[in-house]
Structures are given as C-alpha cells and as structure tokens.
Design a protein around this motif. Structure first.
Motif, short mmCIF file in Angstrom:
data_model
loop_
_atom_site.label_atom_id
_atom_site.label_comp_id
_atom_site.label_asym_id
_atom_site.label_seq_id
_atom_site.Cartn_x
_atom_site.Cartn_y
_atom_site.Cartn_z
N LEU A 1 -3.99 54.55 -79.31
CA LEU A 1 -2.57 54.69 -78.97
C LEU A 1 -2.32 54.26 -77.53
O LEU A 1 -1.31 53.59 -77.23
CB LEU A 1 -2.14 56.14 -79.19
CG LEU A 1 -0.65 56.44 -78.99
CD1 LEU A 1 0.19 55.66 -80.01
CD2 LEU A 1 -0.37 57.94 -79.14
N TYR A 2 -3.24 54.62 -76.63
CA TYR A 2 -3.14 54.19 -75.23
C TYR A 2 -3.22 52.66 -75.14
O TYR A 2 -2.46 52.03 -74.40
CB TYR A 2 -4.25 54.83 -74.40
CG TYR A 2 -4.42 54.21 -73.03
CD1 TYR A 2 -3.58 54.55 -71.99
CD2 TYR A 2 -5.43 53.27 -72.80
CE1 TYR A 2 -3.73 53.97 -70.73
CE2 TYR A 2 -5.59 52.69 -71.56
CZ TYR A 2 -4.74 53.03 -70.53
OH TYR A 2 -4.86 52.45 -69.29
N ASP A 3 -4.14 52.05 -75.90
CA ASP A 3 -4.26 50.59 -75.90
C ASP A 3 -2.96 49.94 -76.36
O ASP A 3 -2.46 48.99 -75.72
CB ASP A 3 -5.40 50.16 -76.85
CG ASP A 3 -6.77 50.57 -76.34
OD1 ASP A 3 -6.87 50.98 -75.17
OD2 ASP A 3 -7.73 50.49 -77.11
N PHE A 4 -2.40 50.44 -77.43
CA PHE A 4 -1.16 49.87 -77.97
C PHE A 4 -0.02 49.99 -76.95
O PHE A 4 0.73 49.03 -76.72
CB PHE A 4 -0.80 50.60 -79.26
CG PHE A 4 0.49 50.14 -79.88
CD1 PHE A 4 0.56 48.94 -80.58
CD2 PHE A 4 1.65 50.90 -79.76
CE1 PHE A 4 1.76 48.51 -81.14
CE2 PHE A 4 2.84 50.49 -80.31
CZ PHE A 4 2.90 49.29 -81.01
N PHE A 5 0.12 51.16 -76.34
CA PHE A 5 1.17 51.37 -75.35
C PHE A 5 0.99 50.44 -74.15
O PHE A 5 1.96 49.85 -73.65
CB PHE A 5 1.14 52.84 -74.90
CG PHE A 5 2.14 53.16 -73.82
CD1 PHE A 5 3.49 53.34 -74.11
CD2 PHE A 5 1.72 53.30 -72.49
CE1 PHE A 5 4.41 53.64 -73.11
CE2 PHE A 5 2.63 53.59 -71.49
CZ PHE A 5 3.98 53.76 -71.80
N SER A 6 -0.24 50.31 -73.67
CA SER A 6 -0.51 49.46 -72.50
C SER A 6 -0.18 47.99 -72.81
O SER A 6 0.42 47.29 -71.99
CB SER A 6 -1.97 49.58 -72.08
OG SER A 6 -2.30 50.91 -71.75
N ILE A 7 -0.57 47.52 -73.99
CA ILE A 7 -0.31 46.12 -74.36
C ILE A 7 1.19 45.85 -74.44
O ILE A 7 1.69 44.83 -73.94
CB ILE A 7 -0.99 45.81 -75.70
CG1 ILE A 7 -2.52 45.82 -75.53
CG2 ILE A 7 -0.53 44.45 -76.25
CD1 ILE A 7 -3.28 45.83 -76.82
N ILE A 8 1.94 46.78 -75.05
CA ILE A 8 3.40 46.60 -75.16
C ILE A 8 4.04 46.58 -73.79
O ILE A 8 4.89 45.71 -73.48
CB ILE A 8 4.01 47.73 -76.03
CG1 ILE A 8 3.48 47.64 -77.46
CG2 ILE A 8 5.53 47.66 -76.00
CD1 ILE A 8 3.79 46.35 -78.15
N VAL A 9 3.65 47.50 -72.90
CA VAL A 9 4.22 47.57 -71.55
C VAL A 9 3.94 46.28 -70.78
O VAL A 9 4.84 45.71 -70.12
CB VAL A 9 3.67 48.79 -70.78
CG1 VAL A 9 4.03 48.71 -69.30
CG2 VAL A 9 4.21 50.09 -71.39
#
Length: 390
Positions: free
Chosen positions: A86-94
């Motif tokens: 979930l952290y990976d997904f959030f970081s990529i989107i940001v």
C-alpha cells in the motif's frame, strides 16, 4: 549503453529483489518490498513526455524506496507485506502526479536529500549489523559501502560521466547482493534439509528404540506368563505340565540319545503334615526342591508332579550314573534337612525303559514302590539296564 538502458537494468534488478523478498523471504523483514517503486516509476515514466530527466526520476524513486526501508522498521507493530505494498502504491501515485504538474528547478536539492537518506540508511545498517552479526549481514554490509559510492556518484552533480558511473556501481552492488541472498537462501535450504534428515533419523532411532523396548517388555511378559504357567509357585520347580513339556522335548530332541528320570517323594510326609502342620510340610517341600536344584547340574530339570512327588530329568545320564547321582542327593537330604526327613527314589532310563512319558514314569514309579517296600530312604531301579552289584 545509454542512460535508459542502465536505468532499465537497475530498475529490473530492483524488481528481482522485490520478487525474491515477496516469494522466498516471507518470514523476514519485508522492507525490501519498497524496491517495487524504482521499477514502476522508471518504466512508467519512460512512456511519458516529462520535463524531468530520467536520472532525477531515478533519484526520486530511490528516495521513496530507501525512505520506506528506513521508516518501516521504526514502527512498533510489524507492518505486513500488504501494508508495504500500500505504501508502494501511494508513493508511485504521488510521484507521478508530482512529475506531471511540477518541474524540478533545483535538482541539487534531490542530491542533498538522497545523500542524507543514504547516509541515514548506512548508519541504521551498521547498528543492525552489530545486533545481528551473521555472515550474510557482513557480506551485505560490505556491499553497502559499494552502494554508497554509487549513490554519492549520482548525487555529487549532474555530470553525465558521474551519473553513468554511479548507476553502473549501483548495478554491480545490486547484482552482488542478489547473488549473496540467493546463495544464503540455498545454504539455509540445504541446512534445513540436513536438520530435517537429522530429525527424521532421530525419530526413526527413537521409534526403533521404543519398538525394541516394547518388544523386550512384551517378551519379558510372555516369559513371565510362560514361567508362571509352567512353574510351581511354592517350590519354584516345574509344575506337572512344565515337566511333561520338558520330558517330551528331550524325547523329541535328536541330539539327546539317552537320559534318565527319577521319581521321588518324602517318606512319611503325611505324618509330618499331621504332627508338625502344613506350614512345616511346605518348608520341607521347599527345602527339598532347593537342595535338588542347587546340588545338581544346571542341565538337570526338576518338576513337582503332585503333592510331595517330584520328577528329576537328567539329560545324557544312563541308569547306573543316575543311581549314583540320586543316592548322593538322598544322603544330602537326610543329612541336612530340618526337620529331619528322608526321600525314596525310583529310576527309569530312556530309551531302554520306554520311549514315552507314560512308559518312563511307569518304570520310575515301579522303582519308587520297590524303594518304599524295602524300607524307604533308598534308591531303586526296576528297569531293563543291568546294574553291577557292589
């Protein structure tokens, strides 16, 4: 090799690291799952028309990836693999949103942040190494310095040569770390197989030992039951069935060519019971049995036929020798018994006096009758073997 090729290679190696951590090291620290960020960002932005350079995107991806590795272990509760994803997904989107709408006018800021993040990671690795001094940690720690050189090379400026060399060094460190992790994974797998084999061997030995122990215990029980079923509890001699079995065994044993049988009883035993009591009578029976078994050969077999009547089997002994043996026993009993009592004995010899239990006992019983008729306390033989007169 151009910059895109180098960055794609490094990003692909980050993907391999992510895959190994997700599928192999499931019970370990999952912070390496943040290696998915560089892979996705490098490959995703390669198709976008952005003003930011590929190396700056690479640095941003590394900042988020290494930052996650630093931050995740700080949480008191262990974060699951799903939480890190979930952290990976959030970081990529940001990052993708940021790169689409903003331009980085000061790339030196990225360099300073990356240097700070990498230095902080090295400090944490040093402390972790001190707490977990293993061969694998030592090798990865040594590679950390090589990785640090690569990060410093891409952070000290935007010179193309520095950037290329930095990424190349990072790739070398990635390949080496992957090789170390795979090697130690195989080593641990082999050790696990050895430990499993050792446990299986120990289990088999334990089972075998328990089986032997139980078998021995059962054999002892069987022997105990057999002995109880064939031994007289008072005199410890064979009972009627036991001595019958032993005599038939001698008759059917082809190695036994000759043996003698003595039948005997206590003279005036009824008078002993009547005058002194049955307890004294039992003591006489026990003394008689003990004396015969301790003063004769180990191969001889004593059985209580019934009441005060006993049978003595003497393998490999002919009639004359049996007469001498029985006379010696008779004298021993008369001399040492207390209260005083005597015995009378009749002899039979196999195969001359009979070839069956009944035939032999008939001759021995006849000799016992003759001994009683001639005054008791004597040994008599009424069989077919001629005896030399003294």
């Amino acid at each position: 090799m151009n910059q895109i090729d180098l960055l794609f290679l490094s990003a692909s190696l980050y993907l391999v690291s992510f895959y190994l951590n997700l599928n192999i090291d499931r019970n370990r620290d999952h912070s390496k799952l943040t290696d998915l960020i560089p892979f996705v960002l490098i490959f995703a932005t390669s198709k976008l028309n952005l003003l930011t350079s590929d190396f700056d995107i690479f640095k941003i991806a590394l900042i988020f990836s290494i930052g996650g590795k630093i931050a995740i272990p700080l949480f008191k509760q262990k974060i699951t693999a799903a939480g890190i994803m979930l952290y990976d997904f959030f970081s990529i989107i940001v990052v993708l949103i940021f790169l689409n709408y903003l331009y980085i006018p000061y790339p030196m800021f990225l360099n300073l942040v990356l240097i700070f993040i990498v230095a902080l990671q090295m400090i944490i690795k040093v402390r972790t190494y001190n707490n977990h001094d293993t061969k694998q940690n030592k090798e990865i720690m040594e590679l950390g310095f090589l990785n640090l050189v690569g990060f410093l090379a891409i952070s000290i400026g935007n010179n193309v040569y520095n950037l290329y060399m930095g990424v190349a060094v990072i790739i070398i460190a990635q390949l080496s770390e992957l090789a170390i992790n795979v090697k130690h994974h195989h080593d641990e797998h082999d050790k696990s197989k050895i430990r499993l084999k050792d446990l299986e061997d120990r289990f088999e030995r334990t089972v075998e030992f328990e089986a032997k122990k139980r078998t021995a215990h059962m054999a002892d029980k069987v022997e105990y039951i057999r002995e109880r079923s064939q031994k007289d509890p008072l005199t410890k001699a064979y009972n009627r069935n036991g001595i019958l079995t032993e005599m038939n065994g001698l008759i059917n044993d082809s190695t036994v060519k000759i043996f003698s049988v003595a039948m005997f009883d206590i003279d005036f035993f009824k008078s002993i019971n009547d005058s002194k009591g049955h307890i004294i009578g039992d003591e006489c029976l026990k003394f008689l049995s003990y004396s015969i078994m301790t003063n004769n050969r180990k191969t001889d077999l004593l059985g209580r036929y019934g009441g005060d009547e006993f049978i003595l089997l003497m393998p490999h002994i002919n009639a004359p020798a049996a007469m001498e043996i029985c006379d010696r026993l008779r004298k021993e009993i008369a001399l040492k018994s207390s209260p005083k009592f005597s015995i009378s004995m009749g002899i039979a010899s196999y195969p001359y006096d009979g070839r069956s239990f009944n035939e032999l006992l008939e001759v021995a019983d006849k000799g016992l009758y003759v001994a009683k008729e001639n005054g008791k306390n004597r040994v008599s033989y009424s069989g077919n073997v001629p005896l030399l007169k003294k």
